[in-house]
Design a protein around this motif. Sequence first.
Motif, mmCIF file in Angstrom:
data_model
loop_
_atom_site.group_PDB
_atom_site.id
_atom_site.type_symbol
_atom_site.label_atom_id
_atom_site.label_comp_id
_atom_site.label_asym_id
_atom_site.label_seq_id
_atom_site.Cartn_x
_atom_site.Cartn_y
_atom_site.Cartn_z
ATOM 1 N N SER A 1 27.011 -8.499 -6.890
ATOM 2 C CA SER A 1 27.544 -7.676 -7.979
ATOM 3 C C SER A 1 26.732 -6.389 -8.137
ATOM 4 N N LEU A 2 25.478 -6.388 -7.654
ATOM 5 C CA LEU A 2 24.685 -5.159 -7.686
ATOM 6 C C LEU A 2 25.340 -4.091 -6.816
ATOM 7 N N CYS A 3 25.968 -4.519 -5.733
ATOM 8 C CA CYS A 3 26.701 -3.567 -4.894
ATOM 9 C C CYS A 3 27.822 -2.921 -5.707
ATOM 10 N N GLN A 4 28.576 -3.744 -6.399
ATOM 11 C CA GLN A 4 29.701 -3.226 -7.168
ATOM 12 C C GLN A 4 29.244 -2.314 -8.306
ATOM 13 N N LYS A 5 28.033 -2.531 -8.799
ATOM 14 C CA LYS A 5 27.476 -1.659 -9.845
ATOM 15 C C LYS A 5 26.908 -0.374 -9.247
ATOM 16 N N LYS B 1 30.844 4.268 -0.195
ATOM 17 C CA LYS B 1 30.456 5.550 0.394
ATOM 18 C C LYS B 1 29.763 5.385 1.735
ATOM 19 N N SER B 2 29.762 4.171 2.280
ATOM 20 C CA SER B 2 29.072 3.912 3.537
ATOM 21 C C SER B 2 29.820 2.840 4.317
ATOM 22 N N TYR B 3 29.837 3.015 5.623
ATOM 23 C CA TYR B 3 30.463 2.013 6.475
ATOM 24 C C TYR B 3 29.680 0.696 6.478
ATOM 25 N N ASN B 4 28.442 0.705 5.999
ATOM 26 C CA ASN B 4 27.610 -0.503 5.962
ATOM 27 C C ASN B 4 27.812 -1.318 4.694
ATOM 28 N N CYS B 5 28.551 -0.790 3.749
ATOM 29 C CA CYS B 5 28.574 -1.369 2.407
ATOM 30 C C CYS B 5 29.979 -1.760 1.957
ATOM 31 N N PRO B 6 30.025 -2.616 0.921
ATOM 32 C CA PRO B 6 31.313 -2.934 0.317
ATOM 33 C C PRO B 6 31.921 -1.677 -0.300
ATOM 34 N N PRO C 1 25.830 -4.430 8.215
ATOM 35 C CA PRO C 1 26.042 -4.624 6.787
ATOM 36 C C PRO C 1 24.769 -5.032 6.037
ATOM 37 N N SER C 2 24.801 -4.774 4.774
ATOM 38 C CA SER C 2 23.686 -5.061 3.879
ATOM 39 C C SER C 2 23.597 -6.544 3.533
ATOM 40 N N VAL C 3 22.359 -7.067 3.463
ATOM 41 C CA VAL C 3 22.165 -8.457 3.038
ATOM 42 C C VAL C 3 22.644 -8.649 1.600
ATOM 43 N N ALA C 4 22.566 -7.590 0.791
ATOM 44 C CA ALA C 4 23.053 -7.688 -0.590
ATOM 45 C C ALA C 4 24.556 -7.935 -0.620
ATOM 46 N N ALA C 5 25.283 -7.283 0.273
ATOM 47 C CA ALA C 5 26.733 -7.486 0.338
ATOM 48 C C ALA C 5 27.080 -8.920 0.695
ATOM 49 N N TYR C 6 26.228 -9.560 1.493
ATOM 50 C CA TYR C 6 26.425 -10.961 1.872
ATOM 51 C C TYR C 6 25.857 -11.917 0.826
ATOM 52 N N ALA C 7 25.313 -11.357 -0.242
ATOM 53 C CA ALA C 7 24.766 -12.138 -1.365
ATOM 54 C C ALA C 7 23.605 -13.035 -0.955
ATOM 55 N N VAL C 8 22.862 -12.629 0.085
ATOM 56 C CA VAL C 8 21.705 -13.409 0.526
ATOM 57 C C VAL C 8 20.574 -13.199 -0.481
ATOM 58 N N ASP C 9 20.052 -14.295 -0.999
ATOM 59 C CA ASP C 9 18.921 -14.231 -1.918
ATOM 60 C C ASP C 9 17.660 -14.047 -1.066
#
Length: 163
Positions: free
Chosen positions: A33-37, A45-50, A142-150
């Motif tokens: 959800s930090l990605c969405q915020k 704005k990036s091909y690496n991100c949601p 892709p970002s680990v945050a997008a995959y919700a990896v803690d």
Amino acid sequence: MYTRIADKLKELGADDVRIVPVSSMHFNRKLASLCQKDICGRYGKSYNCPPYIGLTETLIAEAQKYSFAIVFQTIDKIYGFADFGHIEKAEVRMCNLTKSVNLYLEGLNLGYKLITANCCKRCSPCRKIQGEECLFPNEIFPSVAAYAVDIEKLANNCNMYIS
């Protein structure tokens, strides 16, 4: 085989490498959800991100199809959040390592998905914003945050240091 891979990643520049079962990884949807915020300013704005790379649930399901994760890190001295010079050097080092790891894994013909804590910054701004094709599609990690990896729990599970 995994020992050989870990040794090679260290040879390429990783300071630490661990092989862990994906089933032991924690996925925390609140992190995604930090990605969405748009905390980092790259959402949409990036091909690496949601949302370009997919929805969180889809990404988690994709990650869980794999048996093992190869977790690697670089360790650099950074003297606080305002230490932009050292932060930039650390990001460049991790980015270069990630590209080298990707080339190495491609050569092994293993099924894998490379995700990273580091974002591509080759084009500024990312061509995604203008609706243009990526000039470096082999470097979309892709970002680990997008995959919700803690990451904190993953690092603890791997006995890796993070701050």
